[in-house]
Design a protein around this motif. Structure first.
Motif, PDB file in Angstrom:
ATOM      1  N   ALA A 138       0.828  -1.207   0.000  1.00 27.61           N
ATOM      2  CA  ALA A 138       0.000   0.000   0.000  1.00 27.61           C
ATOM      3  C   ALA A 138       0.864   1.259   0.000  1.00 27.61           C
ATOM      4  O   ALA A 138       0.554   2.240  -0.693  1.00 27.61           O
ATOM      5  N   ALA A 139       1.956   1.230   0.778  1.00 27.23           N
ATOM      6  CA  ALA A 139       2.854   2.391   0.823  1.00 27.23           C
ATOM      7  C   ALA A 139       3.524   2.624  -0.522  1.00 27.23           C
ATOM      8  O   ALA A 139       3.701   3.775  -0.958  1.00 27.23           O
ATOM      9  N   LEU A 140       3.896   1.547  -1.191  1.00 27.30           N
ATOM     10  CA  LEU A 140       4.506   1.674  -2.513  1.00 27.30           C
ATOM     11  C   LEU A 140       3.496   2.197  -3.528  1.00 27.30           C
ATOM     12  O   LEU A 140       3.797   3.095  -4.335  1.00 27.30           O
ATOM     13  N   LYS A 141       2.295   1.632  -3.518  1.00 26.16           N
ATOM     14  CA  LYS A 141       1.279   2.035  -4.498  1.00 26.16           C
ATOM     15  C   LYS A 141       0.877   3.492  -4.337  1.00 26.16           C
ATOM     16  O   LYS A 141       0.655   4.204  -5.328  1.00 26.16           O
ATOM     17  N   SER A 142       0.790   3.952  -3.101  1.00 30.12           N
ATOM     18  CA  SER A 142       0.354   5.325  -2.846  1.00 30.12           C
ATOM     19  C   SER A 142       1.450   6.350  -3.069  1.00 30.12           C
ATOM     20  O   SER A 142       1.178   7.554  -3.092  1.00 30.12           O
ATOM     21  N   GLY A 143       2.682   5.904  -3.197  1.00 31.86           N
ATOM     22  CA  GLY A 143       3.796   6.835  -3.338  1.00 31.86           C
ATOM     23  C   GLY A 143       4.289   7.382  -2.016  1.00 31.86           C
ATOM     24  O   GLY A 143       5.153   8.273  -1.995  1.00 31.86           O
ATOM     25  N   ARG A 144       3.790   6.830  -0.911  1.00 29.88           N
ATOM     26  CA  ARG A 144       4.260   7.294   0.401  1.00 29.88           C
ATOM     27  C   ARG A 144       5.647   6.756   0.728  1.00 29.88           C
ATOM     28  O   ARG A 144       6.335   7.317   1.577  1.00 29.88           O
ATOM     29  N   ALA A 150      11.126  -9.458  -6.253  1.00 33.15           N
ATOM     30  CA  ALA A 150      10.303 -10.008  -5.183  1.00 33.15           C
ATOM     31  C   ALA A 150       9.476  -8.963  -4.454  1.00 33.15           C
ATOM     32  O   ALA A 150       8.417  -9.288  -3.893  1.00 33.15           O
ATOM     33  N   GLY A 151       9.929  -7.716  -4.456  1.00 33.15           N
ATOM     34  CA  GLY A 151       9.215  -6.667  -3.746  1.00 33.15           C
ATOM     35  C   GLY A 151       8.529  -5.675  -4.657  1.00 33.15           C
ATOM     36  O   GLY A 151       7.314  -5.483  -4.599  1.00 33.15           O
ATOM     37  N   LEU A 152       9.304  -5.050  -5.543  1.00 34.91           N
ATOM     38  CA  LEU A 152       8.757  -3.992  -6.383  1.00 34.91           C
ATOM     39  C   LEU A 152       7.902  -4.532  -7.532  1.00 34.91           C
ATOM     40  O   LEU A 152       6.728  -4.182  -7.662  1.00 34.91           O
ATOM     41  N   GLN A 153       8.487  -5.383  -8.357  1.00 36.72           N
ATOM     42  CA  GLN A 153       7.724  -5.890  -9.497  1.00 36.72           C
ATOM     43  C   GLN A 153       6.525  -6.724  -9.049  1.00 36.72           C
ATOM     44  O   GLN A 153       5.490  -6.735  -9.720  1.00 36.72           O
ATOM     45  N   ALA A 154       6.676  -7.404  -7.916  1.00 36.75           N
ATOM     46  CA  ALA A 154       5.562  -8.218  -7.422  1.00 36.75           C
ATOM     47  C   ALA A 154       4.410  -7.360  -6.913  1.00 36.75           C
ATOM     48  O   ALA A 154       3.238  -7.731  -7.065  1.00 36.75           O
ATOM     49  N   VAL A 203       4.171  -3.612  -7.328  1.00 39.17           N
ATOM     50  CA  VAL A 203       3.817  -2.417  -8.113  1.00 39.17           C
ATOM     51  C   VAL A 203       4.348  -2.546  -9.547  1.00 39.17           C
ATOM     52  O   VAL A 203       5.184  -1.738  -9.992  1.00 39.17           O
ATOM     53  N   PRO A 204       3.882  -3.551 -10.290  1.00 42.01           N
ATOM     54  CA  PRO A 204       4.348  -3.696 -11.672  1.00 42.01           C
ATOM     55  C   PRO A 204       4.029  -2.473 -12.520  1.00 42.01           C
ATOM     56  O   PRO A 204       4.738  -2.175 -13.489  1.00 42.01           O
ATOM     57  N   GLU A 205       2.960  -1.760 -12.147  1.00 41.79           N
ATOM     58  CA  GLU A 205       2.566  -0.575 -12.917  1.00 41.79           C
ATOM     59  C   GLU A 205       3.560   0.571 -12.774  1.00 41.79           C
ATOM     60  O   GLU A 205       3.516   1.543 -13.551  1.00 41.79           O
ATOM     61  N   GLN A 206       4.481   0.486 -11.817  1.00 42.39           N
ATOM     62  CA  GLN A 206       5.478   1.543 -11.636  1.00 42.39           C
ATOM     63  C   GLN A 206       6.755   1.280 -12.432  1.00 42.39           C
ATOM     64  O   GLN A 206       7.786   1.915 -12.194  1.00 42.39           O
ATOM     65  N   LYS A 207       6.689   0.372 -13.367  1.00 43.27           N
ATOM     66  CA  LYS A 207       7.821   0.100 -14.243  1.00 43.27           C
ATOM     67  C   LYS A 207       8.318   1.389 -14.890  1.00 43.27           C
ATOM     68  O   LYS A 207       7.533   2.187 -15.402  1.00 43.27           O
ATOM     69  N   GLY A 208       9.630   1.584 -14.837  1.00 40.37           N
ATOM     70  CA  GLY A 208      10.241   2.760 -15.438  1.00 40.37           C
ATOM     71  C   GLY A 208      10.418   3.923 -14.486  1.00 40.37           C
ATOM     72  O   GLY A 208      11.142   4.872 -14.808  1.00 40.37           O
ATOM     73  N   ARG A 209       9.779   3.869 -13.326  1.00 39.32           N
ATOM     74  CA  ARG A 209       9.883   4.990 -12.383  1.00 39.32           C
ATOM     75  C   ARG A 209      10.990   4.802 -11.355  1.00 39.32           C
ATOM     76  O   ARG A 209      11.449   5.778 -10.764  1.00 39.32           O
ATOM     77  N   TRP A 210      11.406   3.548 -11.126  1.00 36.12           N
ATOM     78  CA  TRP A 210      12.395   3.261 -10.096  1.00 36.12           C
ATOM     79  C   TRP A 210      13.805   3.262 -10.667  1.00 36.12           C
ATOM     80  O   TRP A 210      14.014   2.968 -11.848  1.00 36.12           O
ATOM     81  N   ASP A 218      18.009  -2.801 -17.438  1.00 38.39           N
ATOM     82  CA  ASP A 218      16.882  -3.249 -16.630  1.00 38.39           C
ATOM     83  C   ASP A 218      15.680  -2.366 -16.956  1.00 38.39           C
ATOM     84  O   ASP A 218      15.631  -1.190 -16.573  1.00 38.39           O
ATOM     85  N   GLU A 219      14.717  -2.929 -17.653  1.00 37.99           N
ATOM     86  CA  GLU A 219      13.586  -2.129 -18.109  1.00 37.99           C
ATOM     87  C   GLU A 219      12.714  -1.662 -16.954  1.00 37.99           C
ATOM     88  O   GLU A 219      12.113  -0.582 -17.026  1.00 37.99           O
ATOM     89  N   TYR A 220      12.603  -2.452 -15.902  1.00 36.60           N
ATOM     90  CA  TYR A 220      11.812  -1.985 -14.756  1.00 36.60           C
ATOM     91  C   TYR A 220      12.458  -0.748 -14.145  1.00 36.60           C
ATOM     92  O   TYR A 220      11.770   0.139 -13.628  1.00 36.60           O
ATOM     93  N   LEU A 221      13.786  -0.694 -14.196  1.00 33.24           N
ATOM     94  CA  LEU A 221      14.521   0.466 -13.684  1.00 33.24           C
ATOM     95  C   LEU A 221      14.719   1.518 -14.762  1.00 33.24           C
ATOM     96  O   LEU A 221      15.719   2.242 -14.775  1.00 33.24           O
ATOM     97  N   GLY A 222      13.778   1.601 -15.670  1.00 36.16           N
ATOM     98  CA  GLY A 222      13.824   2.650 -16.694  1.00 36.16           C
ATOM     99  C   GLY A 222      14.930   2.473 -17.702  1.00 36.16           C
ATOM    100  O   GLY A 222      15.406   3.451 -18.280  1.00 36.16           O
ATOM    101  N   GLY A 223      15.349   1.222 -17.931  1.00 34.23           N
ATOM    102  CA  GLY A 223      16.439   0.979 -18.872  1.00 34.23           C
ATOM    103  C   GLY A 223      17.814   1.247 -18.301  1.00 34.23           C
ATOM    104  O   GLY A 223      18.811   1.265 -19.035  1.00 34.23           O
ATOM    105  N   GLN A 224      17.913   1.385 -16.989  1.00 34.85           N
ATOM    106  CA  GLN A 224      19.196   1.656 -16.337  1.00 34.85           C
ATOM    107  C   GLN A 224      20.145   0.474 -16.519  1.00 34.85           C
ATOM    108  O   GLN A 224      19.747  -0.681 -16.427  1.00 34.85           O
ATOM    109  N   LYS A 225      21.412   0.772 -16.782  1.00 33.17           N
ATOM    110  CA  LYS A 225      22.451  -0.260 -16.811  1.00 33.17           C
ATOM    111  C   LYS A 225      22.935  -0.452 -15.373  1.00 33.17           C
ATOM    112  O   LYS A 225      23.852   0.203 -14.914  1.00 33.17           O
ATOM    113  N   ALA A 226      22.291  -1.399 -14.708  1.00 28.12           N
ATOM    114  CA  ALA A 226      22.448  -1.517 -13.260  1.00 28.12           C
ATOM    115  C   ALA A 226      23.801  -2.065 -12.844  1.00 28.12           C
ATOM    116  O   ALA A 226      24.208  -1.885 -11.687  1.00 28.12           O
ATOM    117  N   PHE A 227      24.511  -2.748 -13.751  1.00 27.72           N
ATOM    118  CA  PHE A 227      25.758  -3.385 -13.327  1.00 27.72           C
ATOM    119  C   PHE A 227      26.843  -2.385 -12.955  1.00 27.72           C
ATOM    120  O   PHE A 227      27.765  -2.734 -12.218  1.00 27.72           O
TER     121      PHE A 227
END
Length: 442
Positions: A268-274, A287-291, A293-300, A376-385
């Protein structure tokens, strides 16, 4: 071995661990009389709690390149169970001369149960010679070692980074490059007061989640619960500083108090943006974010952790699973070879990342072009390595002891009392240390 003794020991295993009784019982049961398998079909008994490990090993044994040159034709007999049940059943089966696995997945918080009285030494293959060629390039061996002997290979490093909502940081004008946790607390306190938004979370549910959250920050600060010799090191200025930091963050609202990082309150805290940021390991992405708040793909996005102004690291770790090969079994040689191919080769580590998201445990692979270029597309295409490489280079060492569970049991309540304002951080640590020393005599 006498049947009565077996039944007593198996009942003890069912209560959560065999403790001091297990080692002589395991030794008395002897080793397998079957001839060791040297080549040909090898049906490996694999016990694990996670379907991703099952899929990864199944994919690996079908990969012609990864298996090229092996004397074995691998198959898998899989048993899936809860992490605690795996250890209980494995020890009970060993005592009863029953069906033990060839490869077993051990959660990091369950490994202390096999550190008692030479249980690990009695059951598992000593990996010293296996890992020696890799030297310091092989990460996170220490949590799965007993008296300096490694018995398990970590699956994914569980590197803690800072996840943050870039859109919310932009909206509330939070600099992405804040250098210290102290600065984060200042911004977080303001955001909490003005917008009811927090920049981190603290677990306040069960003992395990409370203590793991505390330990994650303590390791980053340069402290820990135990040293390499198994001596308790919790009575330290770093531990007090970290608990004061957590307490201050919860009281100001900069850090949100939640039962755990996975449940409905966190979702709920993730979905609300709190909850606009959180320090969690790499596996929290899926396990936490994609599970939740999948709709927040690209924002993290991710970055390395802010430092504590008093010192420490830019990374930490929480959780993890290691695989160990059982010794003195017909399939022991085959199981160890499979473990080496999947866990200690470049090809195996890349396969594990592709199919399970497990970060490499060989530090040079954080510079491997095939991984460095991954987006990483969930991370907005960030090259996380690029972030993981810096974090892996500064990953704190983490040591365990057979009495780890005792410490967790007695420390969770006092830490929670401090977080809730019912006692001071100093008094909380004193209470936890006193309770531990009353139960563990050294």
């Amino acid at each position: 071995m006498p049947e009565l003794s077996r039944r007593v020991l198996i009942r003890a295993a069912g209560r959560g661990g065999l403790g001091l009784l297990a080692a002589p019982a395991l030794a008395a049961c002897g080793t397998s009389s079957a001839a060791p398998l040297r080549s040909g079909p090898a049906q490996i008994g694999l016990w694990t709690h996670d379907p991703d490990y099952i899929n990864t090993f199944r994919t690996a044994i079908k990969d012609a390149g990864l298996m090229r040159g092996s004397r074995f034709d691998f198959g898998l007999n899989v048993t899936s169970s809860a992490p605690a049940d795996i250890v209980t059943r494995m020890i009970a089966q060993a005592v009863a001369d029953g069906n033990t696995p060839d490869l077993v997945g051990l959660n990091v918080d369950q490994f202390p149960r096999v550190m008692h009285s030479s249980i690990a030494e009695s059951l598992f293959a000593d990996l010293s010679d296996t890992v020696r060629p890799f030297g310091d390039d092989l990460l996170k061996l220490s949590p799965y070692s007993v008296d300096g002997v490694p018995y398990g290979l970590e699956s994914g490093n569980a590197i803690t980074v800072l996840y943050y909502r870039q859109d919310l940081f932009d909206k509330y004008r939070v600099p992405e490059a804040l250098q210290t946790w102290e600065e984060f607390l200042d911004y977080g306190a303001r955001l909490s007061t003005e917008h009811k938004v927090s920049l981190g979370m603290i677990s306040t549910g069960d003992n395990g989640s409370i203590v793991n959250g505390f330990l994650q920050f303590l390791l980053q600060r340069g402290g820990g619960f135990f040293n390499a010799a198994g001596d308790l090191t919790l009575d330290s200025p770093e531990a007090l500083e970290v608990l004061e930091f957590m307490t201050r963050g919860v009281h100001s609202g900069a850090l949100m108090a939640l039962p755990d990082p996975y449940g409905s309150a966190c979702a709920a805290a993730l979905k609300s943006g709190r909850l606009a940021a959180t320090a969690m390991p790499n596996w929290y992405n899926a396990a936490g974010l994609q599970a939740n708040v999948p709709e927040q793909k690209g924002r993290w996005r991710i970055r390395t952790l802010p430092r504590f102004s008093g010192g420490g690291h830019i990374a930490s770790t929480m959780g993890g699973t290691a695989f160990a090969a059982l010794k003195d079994k017909p399939n022991s040689e085959a199981a160890l070879e499979l473990l080496r191919r999947v866990y200690l080769s470049r090809e195996g580590q890349i396969l594990r990342y592709r199919f399970g998201g497990y970060l490499p445990t060989l530090e040079p692979l954080y510079k491997d072009p095939e991984l460095v270029g991954t987006k990483d597309e969930y991370l907005g295409g960030q090259k996380a390595f690029g972030i993981y490489r810096a974090a892996a280079a500064d990953l704190p060492l983490f040591y365990q002891d057979a009495s780890m569970q005792v410490l967790s049991d007695v420390l969770g309540g006092p830490v929670l009392d401090a977080l809730k304002g019912r006692t001071s951080p100093t008094a909380a640590l004193k209470a936890g240390l006193k309770a531990y020393r009353q139960q563990v005599k050294r």
